[in-house]
Motif scaffolding. Structure first.
Motif, PDB file in Angstrom:
ATOM      1  N   VAL A 281       0.831  -1.201   0.000  1.00  0.00           N
ATOM      2  CA  VAL A 281       0.000   0.000   0.000  1.00  0.00           C
ATOM      3  C   VAL A 281       0.867   1.252   0.000  1.00  0.00           C
ATOM      4  O   VAL A 281       0.608   2.205  -0.735  1.00  0.00           O
ATOM      5  CB  VAL A 281      -0.939  -0.007   1.225  1.00  0.00           C
ATOM      6  CG1 VAL A 281      -1.779   1.254   1.253  1.00  0.00           C
ATOM      7  CG2 VAL A 281      -1.826  -1.219   1.194  1.00  0.00           C
TER       8      VAL A 281
ATOM      9  N   SER B 289       0.798   3.842  -3.017  1.00  0.00           N
ATOM     10  CA  SER B 289       0.311   5.187  -2.712  1.00  0.00           C
ATOM     11  C   SER B 289       1.366   6.233  -3.045  1.00  0.00           C
ATOM     12  O   SER B 289       1.055   7.307  -3.566  1.00  0.00           O
ATOM     13  CB  SER B 289      -0.058   5.290  -1.237  1.00  0.00           C
ATOM     14  OG  SER B 289      -1.003   4.315  -0.900  1.00  0.00           O
TER      15      SER B 289
ATOM     16  N   VAL C 171      -4.639  -0.442  -2.748  1.00  0.00           N
ATOM     17  CA  VAL C 171      -5.408  -1.119  -1.703  1.00  0.00           C
ATOM     18  C   VAL C 171      -6.039  -2.396  -2.257  1.00  0.00           C
ATOM     19  O   VAL C 171      -6.028  -3.445  -1.605  1.00  0.00           O
ATOM     20  CB  VAL C 171      -6.481  -0.175  -1.119  1.00  0.00           C
ATOM     21  CG1 VAL C 171      -7.401  -0.934  -0.173  1.00  0.00           C
ATOM     22  CG2 VAL C 171      -5.819   0.977  -0.396  1.00  0.00           C
TER      23      VAL C 171
END
Lengths: 321, 323
Positions: A190, A194, A236
């Motif tokens: 993640v 991100s 995610v």
């Protein structure tokens, strides 16, 4: 860069990070190539490369399709609503279901999402927008996160057993411990995704916001983060998809293969779909192997259901610049 | 002390009631009133070979005792012992006896335990049904599987009469991976030392079905699997009789129970902890497991306990519970 163009390159006019400059340069090159005459050798080379790439893609797609088709064929006789509502049974496998395992998986994945979204996105925002990349300590953290993403999942299982089930946290063999362990396992995914998403937001957005008098936090939270949201959600989705399929670390932190009562988050035994499927697939009885195949279908349904929420959100926030 | 004694009395009573119920030949639903007021939870971990039997026992037990929640996990015999010796589980499924270092761990933590035999198993040497071989001696098996063996065709197996046209058939060997309890047992029984084996066989990892599949499809193949996999394997494979010095014995329930299927017959255990057996529901569970071993074995493809074993194991449970 081709010399044939008369307009100056975008990357020369606007300040942008190196990565974006490459992307912009690439886009320009491709577009120019379409409208200019290219010599034959280049064209053939391009076709060959496209063919190789397509072959790579089709290998991956064929593997996935084969697995799904196999699961449907092998588990076909057991595909019914019973599979979702009944409890596990080895004595009567033809009437057995995955209810407790489905609930266990939902508990675990729910916990994982609650943990990884704020932690992962927070870490990515800090590293990408606030941390000084020249700082040795930050570079050390950076290196560590990238390495953690490559650590085998069983190692996280051992970590979870030592520090979460026993040791400092001492949660015992409960679903919460499984959640925490899997959250640690997929957190690097993640964070990396991100960061990549945040980095892909044109810096003009951030700079413009700052120039209009916004604080860094205002610029990040109201401009950069919403713009990066689709990318973050993709991260995610990938993380959750990996977590939902993990069996090995969960076996270590206490997931059982036989439980007939509904799980609870902080006490009692719990099971998950992958651990059940893993267990049933290696049994001698054919009816249990059929059940395992049907379990794969159940897991696919569950995964698609969970991810479709994220996909919906992603499409909602998606926009082009 | 009185509490412990009370528990022991209760346990014996329940055991007796179950025994009566079992002997009475009544259907399982009739005996449910005997102990249905028990409550609590039992956690068993351990071997993936014994786990399925424990799952069946748990399911049948819970049908009669809805107040008791039995959960079964399979983190392997060794992984299970690690938890068992910390007092984290009530029982540990084991396809082998407890090892020295595990005994030390249990002793350090003050965990008392005993090995309860819950089922029997026959490690079965599988060959293709078309292979003209019915019986192998332990010496021949050792010659095939032993460390450093170079036998590559059926004709090379010492003192074995095979038809001339079969002698040159390549011998393809399939065995479980080194993490498996089945591997430990087979290497110890056949090659004399745990873990000692030729290195050029095909490892099927943890999936015994792969050995069945391989032997089904290759007339020259040989593998070894737990009895349950042989039972479910169908007619395309056959289990080789093994001669351990007293003549050829086929892998059947009778031969395992009377001990003639040697040395590949083995007992499967659940280690029970003394602490856990202070709870009446745990005692009831173990007694149920032992008393119903025939039914459990039937469902799971194991070999049930002999009447002598049943008496002996019930006594073990009672003495561990009463200490």
């Amino acid at each position: 860069m081709s010399d044939s163009s008369d307009k100056p390159n975008l990357s020369d006019r606007v300040a942008m990070p190196a990565r974006t400059r490459v992307a912009v340069g690439g886009a320009r090159e491709v577009t120019e190539a379409m409208f200019s005459s290219v010599d034959r050798a280049k064209k053939i080379r391009g076709t060959i490369i496209a063919g190789v790439l397509l072959l790579g893609l089709s290998v991956a797609l064929i593997a996935v399709t084969a697995m799904v088709v196999w699961a449907f064929i092998a588990g076909w006789s057991r595909l019914s609503i019973n599979l979702f509502t009944n409890v596990p049974s080895v004595v009567n496998p033809d009437n057995a279901g995955y209810r407790t395992a489905i609930l266990g998986t939902l508990y675990i994945i729910g916990g994982v999402i609650v943990l990884i979204v704020p932690l992962g996105v927070g870490a990515a925002i800090y590293l990408e927008q606030f941390a000084n990349p020249a700082n040795r300590f930050n570079r050390f953290i950076d290196l560590n996160i990238q390495n953690l993403a490559g650590v085998p999942s069983i190692v996280f299982g051992i970590l979870g057993l030592a520090f979460i089930v026993r040791g400092p946290l001492d949660l015992g063999f409960v679903a919460a411990a499984g959640s925490l362990t899997l959250a640690l396992l997929v957190l690097p995914t993640v964070i990396l995704a991100s960061r990549e998403a945040l980095r892909a937001v044109p810096s003009s957005i951030r700079d413009g916001s700052l120039a209009l008098g916004a604080t860094v936090w205002q610029a990040v939270s109201r401009q950069v983060l919403p713009a990066a949201l689709p990318g973050i959600l993709t991260g995610v989705i990938l993380a959750v998809s990996r977590a939902i399929g993990e069996a090995a670390p969960l076996l270590l932190v206490g997931a059982v293969t036989f439980v007939t009562f509904n799980p609870s988050f902080f006490e009692g035994g719990y099971s998950t779909l992958p651990t059940m499927i893993y267990s049933y697939a290696s049994r001698p009885q054919e009816s249990l192997q059929t059940l395992a195949a049907a379990g794969v279908v159940v897991m696919l349904v569950l995964l698609i259901m969970i991810n479709s929420v994220a996909i919906y959100l992603r499409n909602r926030f998606e926009r082009t610049w | 002390m009185t509490r412990t004694r009370g528990a022991a009395i209760a346990a014996t009573t329940i055991a007796g009631a179950l025994l009566l119920a079992a002997c009475g030949g009544s259907s399982s639903s009739d005996s449910s009133s005997a102990s249905s007021d028990l409550t609590g939870s039992i956690l068993i971990d351990g071997s993936s070979t014994v786990g399925p039997a424990t799952e069946i026992a748990a399911e049948l037990f819970m049908a009669q005792n809805p107040g008791v929640a039995v959960t079964v996990a399979v983190s392997g015999t060794s992984g299970g012992f690690e938890k068992f010796c910390l007092g984290e589980t009530d029982g540990n499924d084991a396809s082998r006896l407890i090892k020295e270092e595990e005994i030390i761990k249990c002793d350090e933590a003050g965990i008392t335990y005993d090995n309860i035999t819950v089922a029997n198993d026959a490690l079965t040497v599988l060959v293709n049904a078309a292979a003209p071989v019915e019986c192998l001696t332990v010496a021949q098996l050792n010659a095939i599987w032993g460390d450093g063996s170079t036998i590559s065709t059926w004709g090379e197996i010492p003192d074995l009469d095979v038809p001339a046209d079969f002698a040159s058939t390549p011998l393809a060997l399939y065995g479980p991976g080194t993490d498996s309890g089945t591997f430990d047992f087979f290497t110890e029984a056949i090659n004399g030392e745990e873990g000692s084996i030729r290195i050029d066989y095909t490892s099927i990892g943890e999936d015994d079905n792969a050995a069945v599949t391989a032997v089904t499809g290759d007339v020259g193949a040989m593998g070894y699997v737990p009895f349950s996999f042989y039972q479910e394997a169908g007619d395309a494979v056959k289990g080789i009789a093994v001669d351990g010095g007293n003549g050829c014995a086929e892998p059947t329930a009778e031969n395992v129970q009377d001990g003639s299927y040697s040395p590949l017959g083995r007992a499967l255990y659940v280690y029970a902890s003394g602490t856990a057996l202070q709870k009446p529901e745990t005692v009831a569970f173990f007694d149920f497991y032992i008393n119903n071993s025939a039914q459990i074995a039937e469902i799971g493809g194991y070999i049930g306990l002999t009447p002598a074993q049943v008496t002996e194991q019930l006594a073990k449970v009672a003495s561990l519970a009463g200490q």
